[in-house]
Design a protein around this motif. Sequence first.
Motif, PDB file in Angstrom:
ATOM      1  N   ARG A   1       0.805  -1.219   0.000  1.00  7.02           N
ATOM      2  CA  ARG A   1       0.000   0.000   0.000  1.00  7.02           C
ATOM      3  C   ARG A   1       0.842   1.275   0.000  1.00  7.02           C
ATOM      4  N   GLU A   2       1.914   1.297   0.773  1.00  8.41           N
ATOM      5  CA  GLU A   2       2.756   2.497   0.836  1.00  8.41           C
ATOM      6  C   GLU A   2       3.336   2.843  -0.530  1.00  8.41           C
ATOM      7  N   VAL A   3       3.748   1.835  -1.271  1.00 10.71           N
ATOM      8  CA  VAL A   3       4.306   2.061  -2.608  1.00 10.71           C
ATOM      9  C   VAL A   3       3.246   2.669  -3.516  1.00 10.71           C
ATOM     10  N   PHE A   4       2.056   2.107  -3.495  1.00 11.75           N
ATOM     11  CA  PHE A   4       0.967   2.622  -4.329  1.00 11.75           C
ATOM     12  C   PHE A   4       0.604   4.060  -3.930  1.00 11.75           C
ATOM     13  N   ASP A   5       0.513   4.307  -2.617  1.00 11.44           N
ATOM     14  CA  ASP A   5       0.146   5.642  -2.150  1.00 11.44           C
ATOM     15  C   ASP A   5       1.209   6.681  -2.518  1.00 11.44           C
ATOM     16  N   ASP A   6       2.479   6.317  -2.375  1.00 12.89           N
ATOM     17  CA  ASP A   6       3.558   7.244  -2.722  1.00 12.89           C
ATOM     18  C   ASP A   6       3.613   7.520  -4.223  1.00 12.89           C
ATOM     19  N   ALA A   7       3.338   6.512  -5.023  1.00 14.57           N
ATOM     20  CA  ALA A   7       3.432   6.648  -6.480  1.00 14.57           C
ATOM     21  C   ALA A   7       2.321   7.505  -7.061  1.00 14.57           C
ATOM     22  N   VAL A   8       1.217   7.657  -6.359  1.00 14.46           N
ATOM     23  CA  VAL A   8       0.094   8.454  -6.871  1.00 14.46           C
ATOM     24  C   VAL A   8       0.547   9.870  -7.199  1.00 14.46           C
ATOM     25  N   LYS A   9       1.401  10.427  -6.373  1.00 16.90           N
ATOM     26  CA  LYS A   9       1.873  11.799  -6.581  1.00 16.90           C
ATOM     27  C   LYS A   9       2.679  11.936  -7.871  1.00 16.90           C
ATOM     28  N   ASP A  10       3.482  10.916  -8.167  1.00 14.63           N
ATOM     29  CA  ASP A  10       4.385  11.000  -9.316  1.00 14.63           C
ATOM     30  C   ASP A  10       3.821  10.389 -10.593  1.00 14.63           C
ATOM     31  N   VAL A  11       3.127   9.273 -10.466  1.00 11.93           N
ATOM     32  CA  VAL A  11       2.707   8.507 -11.630  1.00 11.93           C
ATOM     33  C   VAL A  11       1.202   8.566 -11.854  1.00 11.93           C
ATOM     34  N   GLY A  12       0.457   8.652 -10.792  1.00 12.48           N
ATOM     35  CA  GLY A  12      -1.001   8.587 -10.874  1.00 12.48           C
ATOM     36  C   GLY A  12      -1.501   7.291 -10.276  1.00 12.48           C
ATOM     37  N   GLU A  13      -2.788   7.194 -10.145  1.00 18.46           N
ATOM     38  CA  GLU A  13      -3.412   6.033  -9.516  1.00 18.46           C
ATOM     39  C   GLU A  13      -3.369   4.813 -10.431  1.00 18.46           C
ATOM     40  N   ASN A  14      -3.013   3.678  -9.866  1.00 12.96           N
ATOM     41  CA  ASN A  14      -2.979   2.424 -10.609  1.00 12.96           C
ATOM     42  C   ASN A  14      -4.388   1.846 -10.706  1.00 12.96           C
TER      43      ASN A  14
END
Length: 99
Positions: free
Chosen positions: A21-34
């Motif tokens: 979850r932390e990886v997904f939450d952090d990536a939202v800022k840079d990449v967007g929601e998976n």
Amino acid sequence: MESMKTIRQELKAVRYYYANREVFDDAVKDVGENEVTKTVNRYNAAVQKAPATLYTIYIGLYVKNRTQEALAQEMGYSADHIYRQHRKLLRFLQGEIKR
């Protein structure tokens, strides 16, 4: 109605999401929601309608990433009881999940 195979595959994705979850939450800022977050939201909405016993099985197995054996021990039940409850959960979700 979704096939049981599809339900199981999607639940593996839900488990993977919560385990990372932390990886997904952090990536939202840079990449967007998976896309997996849509699947997670669909299953979370469905399980909110489940009986409390099935809800706790979902939380233990998929949100907290426990095995059936570990969850059985944690909850004070036999592994066979958790197995049966998990099958009920799968059938419940099969009836609730809509595309």
